[in-house]
Design a protein around this motif. Sequence first.
Motif, PDB file in Angstrom:
ATOM      1  N   ASN A   1      47.733  59.725  40.084  1.00  0.00           N
ATOM      2  CA  ASN A   1      49.071  60.305  40.082  1.00  0.00           C
ATOM      3  C   ASN A   1      49.303  61.182  38.848  1.00  0.00           C
ATOM      4  OD1 ASN A   1      52.244  59.338  39.093  1.00  0.00           O
ATOM      5  ND2 ASN A   1      51.969  60.478  40.967  1.00  0.00           N
ATOM      6  N   ARG A   2      49.033  60.629  37.676  1.00  0.00           N
ATOM      7  CA  ARG A   2      49.369  61.352  36.433  1.00  0.00           C
ATOM      8  C   ARG A   2      48.362  62.428  36.081  1.00  0.00           C
ATOM      9  NH1 ARG A   2      51.178  56.124  32.875  1.00  0.00           N
ATOM     10  NH2 ARG A   2      52.959  55.568  34.176  1.00  0.00           N
ATOM     11  N   ASP A   3      47.087  62.119  36.257  1.00  0.00           N
ATOM     12  CA  ASP A   3      46.059  63.049  35.794  1.00  0.00           C
ATOM     13  C   ASP A   3      45.651  64.068  36.865  1.00  0.00           C
ATOM     14  OD1 ASP A   3      46.181  61.558  33.496  1.00  0.00           O
ATOM     15  OD2 ASP A   3      44.478  60.289  34.030  1.00  0.00           O
TER      16      ASP A   3
ATOM     17  N   ASP B   1      41.113  40.335  44.646  1.00  0.00           N
ATOM     18  CA  ASP B   1      41.537  39.362  43.618  1.00  0.00           C
ATOM     19  C   ASP B   1      42.405  40.023  42.542  1.00  0.00           C
ATOM     20  OD1 ASP B   1      39.858  39.833  40.964  1.00  0.00           O
ATOM     21  OD2 ASP B   1      38.557  40.238  42.665  1.00  0.00           O
ATOM     22  N   SER B   2      43.181  39.183  41.839  1.00  0.00           N
ATOM     23  CA  SER B   2      44.264  39.704  40.988  1.00  0.00           C
ATOM     24  C   SER B   2      43.766  40.586  39.835  1.00  0.00           C
ATOM     25  CB  SER B   2      45.120  38.564  40.433  1.00  0.00           C
ATOM     26  OG  SER B   2      44.320  37.665  39.730  1.00  0.00           O
ATOM     27  N   GLN B   3      42.617  40.255  39.241  1.00  0.00           N
ATOM     28  CA  GLN B   3      42.111  41.091  38.147  1.00  0.00           C
ATOM     29  C   GLN B   3      41.731  42.479  38.677  1.00  0.00           C
ATOM     30  OE1 GLN B   3      42.185  40.793  34.791  1.00  0.00           O
ATOM     31  NE2 GLN B   3      41.485  42.911  34.944  1.00  0.00           N
ATOM     32  N   THR B   4      41.077  42.471  39.829  1.00  0.00           N
ATOM     33  CA  THR B   4      40.684  43.735  40.450  1.00  0.00           C
ATOM     34  C   THR B   4      41.915  44.559  40.809  1.00  0.00           C
ATOM     35  OG1 THR B   4      38.776  42.605  41.373  1.00  0.00           O
ATOM     36  CG2 THR B   4      39.278  44.744  42.302  1.00  0.00           C
ATOM     37  N   VAL B   5      42.979  43.857  41.275  1.00  0.00           N
ATOM     38  CA  VAL B   5      44.217  44.535  41.660  1.00  0.00           C
ATOM     39  C   VAL B   5      44.793  45.310  40.477  1.00  0.00           C
ATOM     40  CG1 VAL B   5      46.641  44.144  42.277  1.00  0.00           C
ATOM     41  CG2 VAL B   5      44.833  43.050  43.587  1.00  0.00           C
TER      42      VAL B   5
ATOM     43  N   GLU C   1      45.780  50.659  38.016  1.00  0.00           N
ATOM     44  CA  GLU C   1      45.546  51.612  36.910  1.00  0.00           C
ATOM     45  C   GLU C   1      44.895  52.894  37.458  1.00  0.00           C
ATOM     46  OE1 GLU C   1      46.659  51.380  33.991  1.00  0.00           O
ATOM     47  OE2 GLU C   1      47.202  49.258  33.893  1.00  0.00           O
ATOM     48  N   MET C   2      43.982  52.701  38.416  1.00  0.00           N
ATOM     49  CA  MET C   2      43.321  53.861  39.014  1.00  0.00           C
ATOM     50  C   MET C   2      44.343  54.736  39.758  1.00  0.00           C
ATOM     51  SD  MET C   2      40.729  53.931  42.204  1.00  0.00           S
ATOM     52  CE  MET C   2      42.093  53.436  43.215  1.00  0.00           C
TER      53      MET C   2
ATOM     54  N   LYS D   1      54.189  50.522  37.035  1.00  0.00           N
ATOM     55  CA  LYS D   1      53.196  51.549  37.366  1.00  0.00           C
ATOM     56  C   LYS D   1      53.841  52.723  38.112  1.00  0.00           C
ATOM     57  CE  LYS D   1      49.500  48.889  36.329  1.00  0.00           C
ATOM     58  NZ  LYS D   1      50.211  47.808  35.670  1.00  0.00           N
ATOM     59  N   VAL D   2      54.781  52.408  39.011  1.00  0.00           N
ATOM     60  CA  VAL D   2      55.352  53.456  39.868  1.00  0.00           C
ATOM     61  C   VAL D   2      56.507  54.152  39.157  1.00  0.00           C
ATOM     62  CG1 VAL D   2      54.689  52.245  41.971  1.00  0.00           C
ATOM     63  CG2 VAL D   2      56.963  51.847  41.004  1.00  0.00           C
TER      64      VAL D   2
END
Length: 253
Positions: A188-190, A173-177, A182-183, A208-209
């Motif tokens: 990628n960053r951390d 679902d969209s909220q989970t997406v 974010e994860m 995000k990308v």
Amino acid sequence: MKHPIIEMKNVNFTYERQRVLEDINITIEQGSFLGLVGPNGSGKTTLLKCLLGLLKPQQGEIKLFGQPIQKFKNWHEIGFVSQKANSFNTGFPASVYEVVSSGLTSKIGLFKFMSQQDRQNVIQAIDAVGLSKFSKRNIGELSGGQQQRAFIARAIVSNPKLLILDEPTVGVDSQTVQNFYEMLVHLNRDLGITLILVTHDVGTITDKVSHVACINKHLHFHGHAKEFNILKEEEMSDFYGHSLHVLTHDHSH
């Protein structure tokens, strides 16, 4: 200086006389987060299979970590998450911890005992995807989004340098997406993992990308996400072969 992790030069792939990939030239540098987009049947999955050594292009060359793919041996440096392990039998009696541990099999061998360091890696991978409090929970009891996180933890437990995700948010679902993306940004960053994300969700990912590649048999676009964002709608429609409305989501409010 950043090193190229993937180099594809003049790659062509024909499947039963139908050209699926034509003259693909793409370089993906260490530390980047690439969104790979394109319509259904555009060759995205074929491209991934070529990168993973599952298909051999008829022409062109592929290098992984600077080595020709034919000579590449360190496959544990590449993690792969398919379109949900939708095929995964959720009735399978395994905890999240056990599922994630299974990602170490190729590294330590089947039926080998895990070292203290291996166990630490499993705990860290589960923590990295935000599932610490579910580690003892049976995988079948988790939501679709949580299961997908567990499969990502399984893919990163062997500390890969590259993680490839093939439409991992199908059926989520969209909220989970949003939380899911974010994860990925965190990985990628951390954690410094280079990511390739195949997605239909063009609008949601562009903030995000770091880079976007748009493929439809040919490589129509490859560049920074910022450049992709300013493409005119007509240009995008040309890429996709049909009209396309790009919805960018502004999360700055």
